[in-house]
Design an enzyme around this catalytic site. Structure first.
Site: not given
Ligand SMILES: Cc1ncc(COP(=O)(O)O)c(C=O)c1O
Length: 412
Positions: A140, A222, A258
């Site tokens: 990501w 994560d 999500k």
């Molecule tokens: C791998 C990963 N980590 C963290 C996040 C962060 O999520 P948030 O929108 O809750 O900050 C995402 C969101 O797309 C993600 O795909």
């Protein structure tokens, strides 16, 4: 008039995934499909407010005991405890031994940022900017930037995706861990790896944990998709729980964007697992300082929704049902897309579509083929070839499959 004091500010490039959605909105073609966005969509292509969330929102609105006073700096206690409990499991030894702590955060991103900031200030020496931080290739895209902005100067890639076999490069990953300096920080996707949809198996996680323990590497999990990968919260938390059972001290950043569909409420949690309660309390006291200058104290609405849901057995079951509805729709779209590509005789193998898990699939389309999909077919996907399976619906599956077929056969 004097020139603006901002005259020398360069324009920053747009964030790819948000730019893609903006381009999609502007596209007037009726066949257009957005496979870029990182959010759940129904089979009608619409965002989904989980029924359990709607119900709890109404309970909150009718609860006259609630108000809009500031929350404590570290967040709503019942949210923090319940969030960490679903990550670590009801019977977690670390919870029983009171050696865990939690920080409510603004989404999973906030949890990563507070964790990164803490590590830079206090891990492996004070104000340490030199400890290597390893992120998977690919990952990501925000992982890099969050750790860089927290002050880390040495962000390194570790092997993860084997493009040729469209699967995990376990040996490459283990070699990188063997060679990493002791105390390096490794960002690990707890489940449903973004963007590849490819996770290590439990046996492979065991090998990873063994090397990390021996090499004294710090695991920073994560966890943005718990429940989404398999439909089971426990199965998706297996890796984190295994590392805890192996005695690791670790961080786990959780996102409820999500699995609760609470994207814009910004609900996240950072779980700290330490050796003993005293260590964890001192860590939390420093995290409190970091939060105070970052957002001072977190927002309540999303945390109340999650805390209320997780602390009632009935609502909890309802939520698990909602998560399963989302996970099952993704699984269905995977099998439907694969069978269409195979029926069309699209060159290449497509088993990876059903073998990958979570919201995303790494199609294997190259940048030119992606460009063809966007420009000629009005199907929007990331340049990496990542598609969001939730962007597929029973109505657009045929069109997407035929377009992939064309892209693969026409463009090499
Ligand atoms: C791998 C990963 N980590 C963290 C996040 C962060 O999520 P948030 O929108 O809750 O900050 C995402 C969101 O797309 C993600 O795909």
């Amino acid at each position: 008039m004097a020139a603006s004091i901002f005259a020398a500010v360069p324009s920053a490039p747009p964030v790819a995934v948000f730019k893609l959605t903006a381009d999609f909105r502007e596209d007037a073609d009726s066949r257009k499909v957005n496979l870029g966005v990182g959010a759940y969509r129904t089979d009608e292509g619409q965002p989904w407010v989980l029924p359990v969330v709607k119900k709890v929102e109404q309970m909150i609105a009718n609860d006259n005991s609630l108000n809009h006073e500031y929350l404590p700096i570290l967040g709503l206690p019942e949210f923090r405890a319940n969030a960490s409990r679903i990550a670590l499991g009801d019977d977690s030894p670390a919870i029983k031994e009171k050696r865990i702590g939690s920080v409510q955060s603004l989404g999973g991103t906030g949890a990563l940022r507070i964790g990164a900031e803490f590590l830079r200030r206090w891990y492996n020496g004070n104000n340490n900017t030199a400890t290597p931080v390893y992120v998977s290739t690919p990952t990501w895209e925000n992982h890099n930037s969050v750790f860089m902005d927290a002050g880390f100067k040495d962000i390194r890639p570790y092997h993860y995706w084997d493009a040729a076999k469209r699967g995990l490069d376990l040996q490459g990953l283990l070699n990188d861990m063997e060679q990493a300096p002791e105390f390096s920080i490794f960002i690990l996707h707890a489940c449903a790896h973004n963007p590849t949809g490819t996770d290590p198996t439990p046996e492979q996680w065991k090998q990873i944990a063994a090397v990390m323990k021996r090499r004294r590497l710090f695991p920073f999990f994560d966890s943005a998709y718990q429940g989404f990968a398999s439909g089971s919260l426990d199965k998706d938390a297996w890796a984190v729980r295994y590392f805890v059972s192996e005695g690791f001290e670790l961080f786990c950043a959780q996102s409820f964007s999500k699995n609760f569909g609470l994207y814009n409420e910004r609900v996240g949690n950072l779980t700290v697992v330490g050796k003993d309660a005293d260590n964890v309390q001192r860590v939390l006291s420093q995290m409190e300082k970091i939060v105070r200058t970052t957002w001072s104290n977190p927002p309540a609405q999303g945390a109340r929704i999650v805390a209320t849901t997780l602390s009632s057995p009935q609502l909890f079951d309802e939520w698990k049902g909602n998560v399963k509805t989302m996970a099952d729709r993704v699984l269905l779209m995977r099998s439907e897309l694969r069978s269409r590509l195979e029926a069309l005789g699209t060159p290449g193998t497509w088993n990876h579509i059903t073998e990958q898990i979570g919201m995303f699939s790494f199609t294997g389309l190259n940048p030119k083929q992606v460009e063809y999909m966007v420009k000629e077919k009005h199907i929007y996907l990331m340049a990496s070839g990542r598609i969001n399976m939730c962007g597929l619906t029973t109505k657009n599956l045929d069109y997407v499959a035929k377009s992939i077929h064309e892209a693969v056969t026409k463009i090499q």
